[in-house]
Design a protein around this motif. Structure first.
Motif, PDB file in Angstrom:
ATOM      1  N   ALA A 154      28.874  45.764  40.603  1.00  0.00           N
ATOM      2  CA  ALA A 154      30.212  46.346  40.902  1.00  0.00           C
ATOM      3  C   ALA A 154      30.410  47.598  40.417  1.00  0.00           C
ATOM      4  O   ALA A 154      29.515  47.975  39.736  1.00  0.00           O
ATOM      5  CB  ALA A 154      31.341  45.371  40.427  1.00  0.00           C
ATOM      6  N   CYS A 155      31.273  48.370  40.879  1.00  0.00           N
ATOM      7  CA  CYS A 155      31.691  49.835  40.573  1.00  0.00           C
ATOM      8  C   CYS A 155      32.254  49.796  39.069  1.00  0.00           C
ATOM      9  O   CYS A 155      33.254  49.074  39.015  1.00  0.00           O
ATOM     10  CB  CYS A 155      32.212  50.446  41.618  1.00  0.00           C
ATOM     11  SG  CYS A 155      32.725  52.141  41.137  1.00  0.00           S
ATOM     12  N   ARG A 156      31.776  50.425  38.113  1.00  0.00           N
ATOM     13  CA  ARG A 156      32.240  50.467  36.899  1.00  0.00           C
ATOM     14  C   ARG A 156      32.586  51.993  36.346  1.00  0.00           C
ATOM     15  O   ARG A 156      31.746  52.920  36.989  1.00  0.00           O
ATOM     16  CB  ARG A 156      31.244  49.847  35.868  1.00  0.00           C
ATOM     17  CG  ARG A 156      31.198  48.409  36.037  1.00  0.00           C
ATOM     18  CD  ARG A 156      29.982  47.891  35.255  1.00  0.00           C
ATOM     19  NE  ARG A 156      29.972  46.535  35.301  1.00  0.00           N
ATOM     20  CZ  ARG A 156      29.150  45.847  36.094  1.00  0.00           C
ATOM     21  NH1 ARG A 156      28.561  46.492  36.993  1.00  0.00           N
ATOM     22  NH2 ARG A 156      29.124  44.408  36.116  1.00  0.00           N
ATOM     23  N   PRO A 157      33.610  52.014  35.713  1.00  0.00           N
ATOM     24  CA  PRO A 157      33.917  53.412  35.077  1.00  0.00           C
ATOM     25  C   PRO A 157      32.828  54.480  34.732  1.00  0.00           C
ATOM     26  O   PRO A 157      31.688  53.548  34.124  1.00  0.00           O
ATOM     27  CB  PRO A 157      34.897  53.339  34.249  1.00  0.00           C
ATOM     28  CG  PRO A 157      35.453  52.068  34.420  1.00  0.00           C
ATOM     29  CD  PRO A 157      34.475  51.113  34.818  1.00  0.00           C
ATOM     30  N   GLY A 158      32.412  55.471  35.151  1.00  0.00           N
ATOM     31  CA  GLY A 158      31.174  56.175  34.932  1.00  0.00           C
ATOM     32  C   GLY A 158      30.185  56.085  35.685  1.00  0.00           C
ATOM     33  O   GLY A 158      29.164  56.648  35.671  1.00  0.00           O
ATOM     34  N   LYS A 159      29.848  54.796  36.610  1.00  0.00           N
ATOM     35  CA  LYS A 159      28.686  54.700  37.172  1.00  0.00           C
ATOM     36  C   LYS A 159      28.704  55.684  38.345  1.00  0.00           C
ATOM     37  O   LYS A 159      29.520  55.845  39.041  1.00  0.00           O
ATOM     38  CB  LYS A 159      28.656  53.219  37.767  1.00  0.00           C
ATOM     39  CG  LYS A 159      27.730  52.713  38.515  1.00  0.00           C
ATOM     40  CD  LYS A 159      27.534  51.420  39.009  1.00  0.00           C
ATOM     41  CE  LYS A 159      26.435  50.868  39.852  1.00  0.00           C
ATOM     42  NZ  LYS A 159      26.513  49.669  40.420  1.00  0.00           N
ATOM     43  N   PRO A 169      35.358  51.133  43.561  1.00  0.00           N
ATOM     44  CA  PRO A 169      35.274  49.566  43.886  1.00  0.00           C
ATOM     45  C   PRO A 169      35.365  49.268  45.313  1.00  0.00           C
ATOM     46  O   PRO A 169      36.220  49.773  46.170  1.00  0.00           O
ATOM     47  CB  PRO A 169      36.271  49.234  43.083  1.00  0.00           C
ATOM     48  CG  PRO A 169      36.471  50.331  41.919  1.00  0.00           C
ATOM     49  CD  PRO A 169      36.409  51.667  42.812  1.00  0.00           C
ATOM     50  N   GLU A 170      34.596  48.387  45.838  1.00  0.00           N
ATOM     51  CA  GLU A 170      34.518  48.070  47.111  1.00  0.00           C
ATOM     52  C   GLU A 170      35.222  46.698  47.169  1.00  0.00           C
ATOM     53  O   GLU A 170      34.609  45.679  47.175  1.00  0.00           O
ATOM     54  CB  GLU A 170      33.067  47.798  47.772  1.00  0.00           C
ATOM     55  CG  GLU A 170      33.319  47.638  49.254  1.00  0.00           C
ATOM     56  CD  GLU A 170      31.851  47.559  49.943  1.00  0.00           C
ATOM     57  OE1 GLU A 170      31.809  47.070  51.224  1.00  0.00           O
ATOM     58  OE2 GLU A 170      30.804  47.952  49.276  1.00  0.00           O
ATOM     59  N   ALA A 171      36.380  46.798  47.199  1.00  0.00           N
ATOM     60  CA  ALA A 171      37.421  45.498  47.246  1.00  0.00           C
ATOM     61  C   ALA A 171      37.102  44.868  48.479  1.00  0.00           C
ATOM     62  O   ALA A 171      36.817  45.508  49.735  1.00  0.00           O
ATOM     63  CB  ALA A 171      38.748  45.910  46.985  1.00  0.00           C
ATOM     64  N   HIS A 172      37.219  43.409  48.701  1.00  0.00           N
ATOM     65  CA  HIS A 172      37.160  42.588  49.958  1.00  0.00           C
ATOM     66  C   HIS A 172      38.577  41.875  50.225  1.00  0.00           C
ATOM     67  O   HIS A 172      38.540  40.957  50.994  1.00  0.00           O
ATOM     68  CB  HIS A 172      35.961  41.849  49.496  1.00  0.00           C
ATOM     69  CG  HIS A 172      34.601  42.356  49.894  1.00  0.00           C
ATOM     70  ND1 HIS A 172      33.821  42.633  51.160  1.00  0.00           N
ATOM     71  CD2 HIS A 172      33.808  42.981  48.828  1.00  0.00           C
ATOM     72  CE1 HIS A 172      32.914  43.042  50.890  1.00  0.00           C
ATOM     73  NE2 HIS A 172      32.850  43.494  49.791  1.00  0.00           N
TER      74      HIS A 172
END
Length: 290
Positions: A154-159, A169-172
């Motif tokens: 998942a996409c996290r802050p700072g990644k 973030p790739e929400a579904h």
């Protein structure tokens, strides 16, 4: 000499009997005459009745002989086999699929849930499973039958992404995805800048398919996806197709090099998958839940 002259000559000197002498014979004659008359009319009535009956029968026979034969009953219409339903347009099939989607219960997912996607190939074998984070902030998982497991971080802050930019973030689940088919199509067409109509059809159809499979949609959103697809040129209907699970369906296909196809249940109009895989989606609470 004639007969009357001979009788007159022979009886010229004969003495005629008087009335008294003739009375008994006269009475007997009258009585016999009356009885004969009764017998005559009695026999006449019987004869007349019989004659009338025969005459009526003869009329019926003659009428029957002259009457034209009855027209043959019209043959009942042939029953149409399920696979012989009238050919429909792609827009009709997709509109019916949209109506079916609107009859489904609207479920709003929690941010920590996952969209579970399962695809089966020939013989019902599972060839693909995926768990996709609803809000894009939880690690997901993909299992391919030939390649094994792949964790979807998942996409996290700072990644950072491969390109070095901060990830998103790739929400579904996309609550803001348009429920108006025209607005949805306009949003997709912005990126469909292919040179040919066939290529544009392929790009738009695939994007709509991507929404239909890879995202948790509300009934209104799913209906919008199908109605938007109904306006795309170049789609055609193929009746009586079979998905990999052996289920009969109605295909909506387009060609771009090879043929791609959506298959819908012919009775419920629910999406079944493609000609190569069947597709099932569900909302689950954790990775590996099915």
């Amino acid at each position: 000499m004639d007969d009357l002259t001979l009788i007159r000559d022979l009886t010229e000197d004969a003495v005629l009997p008087n009335a008294k002498r003739l009375a008994p014979a006269r009475a007997a004659f009258i009585a016999e005459a009356g009885l004969a008359k009764k017998r005559f009319w009695s026999m006449g009535r019987i004869a007349f009745a019989g004659t009338a009956g025969l005459a009526a029968a003869a009329i019926v026979v003659v009428a029957a002989a002259k009457a034209p034969p009855p027209a043959p009953a019209p043959a009942p219409p042939l029953a149409m086999a399920p696979t012989e339903r009238p050919l429909r347009l792609a827009s009709q099939v997709l509109d019916e699929a949209a109506d079916a989607a609107l009859r489904q219960e609207a479920v709003v997912p929690r941010p920590d849930q996952f969209l579970y996607l399962s695809q089966r190939g020939a013989g019902g074998k599972v060839v693909y499973e995926g768990w996709f984070s609803i809000d894009g902030k939880h690690d997901g998982l993909v299992i391919r039958s030939e390649e094994g497991e792949t964790v979807l971080e998942a996409c996290r802050p700072g990644k950072k992404t491969v390109e070095g930019d901060n990830c998103k973030p790739e929400a579904h689940y996309l609550p803001d995805l348009p429920t108006d088919p025209k607005k949805l199509l306009k949003q997709i067409e912005k990126d469909a800048n292919q040179d040919t109509e066939e290529a544009r059809t392929n790009a738009i159809a695939k994007d709509l398919w991507y929404y239909a499979e890879q995202f948790w949609l509300t009934p209104k959103q799913r209906a919008a996806v199908y109605r938007a697809a109904a306006t795309v040129p170049g789609l055609k209907v193929i009746e009586g197709v079979t998905d990999p699970a052996g289920r009969k369906g109605t295909g909506v296909a387009w060609t771009y090099g090879a043929q791609a196809m959506w298959i819908f249940d012919p009775e419920t109009n629910v999406f079944l998958g493609s000609q190569t895989t069947t597709t099932d989606v569900a909302l689950v609470d954790a990775v590996r839940d099915r």
